[in-house]
Design an enzyme around this catalytic site. Sequence first.
Site, short mmCIF file in Angstrom:
data_model
loop_
_atom_site.label_atom_id
_atom_site.label_comp_id
_atom_site.label_asym_id
_atom_site.label_seq_id
_atom_site.Cartn_x
_atom_site.Cartn_y
_atom_site.Cartn_z
N ASP A 93 77.53 135.28 131.11
CA ASP A 93 77.51 134.74 129.74
C ASP A 93 76.50 133.60 129.69
OD1 ASP A 93 78.77 132.55 130.88
OD2 ASP A 93 80.59 132.67 129.67
N HIS A 94 76.50 132.87 128.57
CA HIS A 94 75.49 131.82 128.38
C HIS A 94 75.66 130.63 129.33
CE1 HIS A 94 78.88 131.44 125.55
NE2 HIS A 94 78.88 130.19 125.96
N CYS A 99 80.39 133.60 135.00
CA CYS A 99 80.49 132.81 133.77
C CYS A 99 80.63 131.35 134.21
CB CYS A 99 81.63 133.30 132.87
SG CYS A 99 83.30 133.12 133.53
N GLY A 100 81.18 130.50 133.38
CA GLY A 100 81.30 129.09 133.77
C GLY A 100 82.17 128.91 134.99
N THR A 101 83.35 129.53 134.95
CA THR A 101 84.30 129.42 136.07
C THR A 101 84.44 130.71 136.86
OG1 THR A 101 86.10 130.11 134.63
CG2 THR A 101 85.71 127.73 134.81
N GLY A 102 84.03 131.81 136.28
CA GLY A 102 84.25 133.13 136.89
C GLY A 102 85.59 133.73 136.46
N VAL A 103 86.41 132.90 135.82
CA VAL A 103 87.77 133.35 135.50
C VAL A 103 87.80 134.26 134.28
CG1 VAL A 103 90.08 132.58 134.82
CG2 VAL A 103 88.85 131.36 136.61
N GLY A 104 87.26 133.79 133.17
CA GLY A 104 87.33 134.59 131.93
C GLY A 104 86.69 135.96 132.09
N HIS A 146 90.02 143.64 152.39
CA HIS A 146 91.45 143.89 152.15
C HIS A 146 91.73 144.51 150.78
CE1 HIS A 146 93.14 140.83 155.31
NE2 HIS A 146 92.15 141.57 155.79
N ASN A 147 91.02 144.05 149.75
CA ASN A 147 91.35 144.47 148.38
C ASN A 147 90.40 145.52 147.84
OD1 ASN A 147 91.48 141.04 148.32
ND2 ASN A 147 93.38 142.19 148.20
N ARG A 201 96.41 149.88 156.43
CA ARG A 201 97.53 149.34 155.65
C ARG A 201 97.08 148.81 154.29
NH1 ARG A 201 96.00 145.18 159.06
NH2 ARG A 201 96.19 143.05 158.27
C1 RB5 Z 1 81.90 129.33 128.24
O1 RB5 Z 1 81.67 128.04 127.77
C2 RB5 Z 1 83.02 129.31 129.27
O2 RB5 Z 1 84.25 129.17 128.64
C3 RB5 Z 1 82.99 130.58 130.09
O3 RB5 Z 1 81.75 130.68 130.72
C4 RB5 Z 1 84.00 130.71 131.22
O4 RB5 Z 1 84.03 129.58 132.01
C5 RB5 Z 1 85.32 131.17 130.85
O5 RB5 Z 1 86.15 131.51 131.71
#
Ligand code: RB5
Length: 150
Positions: free
Chosen positions: A8-9, A65-70, A98-99, A132
């Site tokens: 993303d941006h 992305c910013g955190t990789g989470v979203g 493993h995964n 396993r």
């Molecule tokens: C975008 O600002 C930010 O929310 C996105 O990159 C990400 O960190 C979400 O998980």
Amino acid sequence: MRIGIGNDHAAVEMKCAIRSFLEELGHEVVDYGVGEGEKCDYPVMGERVGQAVADGEVESAVLICGTGVGISIAANKVNGVRAAVCSDVTTAHLVKEHNNANILAFGARIVGTEKAKDMVWAYLEAEFMGGRHAGRVAMLSEIEQRQRKA
Ligand code: RB5
């Protein structure tokens, strides 16, 4: 290997660095991500790249992305995707062993470029161990089947 990359941006600079790194390693890179000045909501990118992996358009992918989470949450909504968010090299290695993770995700605001390259290298060098672990990965697919029926 034919590898997808998406961002993303919040991760344009990191995406460019990792794309170059993958190309230097000799991989064919399909860039689904956005460039400088473009905006992209992470769910859109996560689903797009997740679908590309699930369809076999690319063998695996890197999502940033910013955190990789979203972006990884979005990709994991696609059946057949196992996207793993990592912030260290050991985890990046183990998510393949493993995964059998088919997407490596990380945050451009969380890890620096050199660590990100090390994680990508560790992820790509590792091989799924099967045994396993295969049974457990199969259990993940069973969850998808149950959820589809629910
Ligand atoms: C975008 O600002 C930010 O929310 C996105 O990159 C990400 O960190 C979400 O998980």
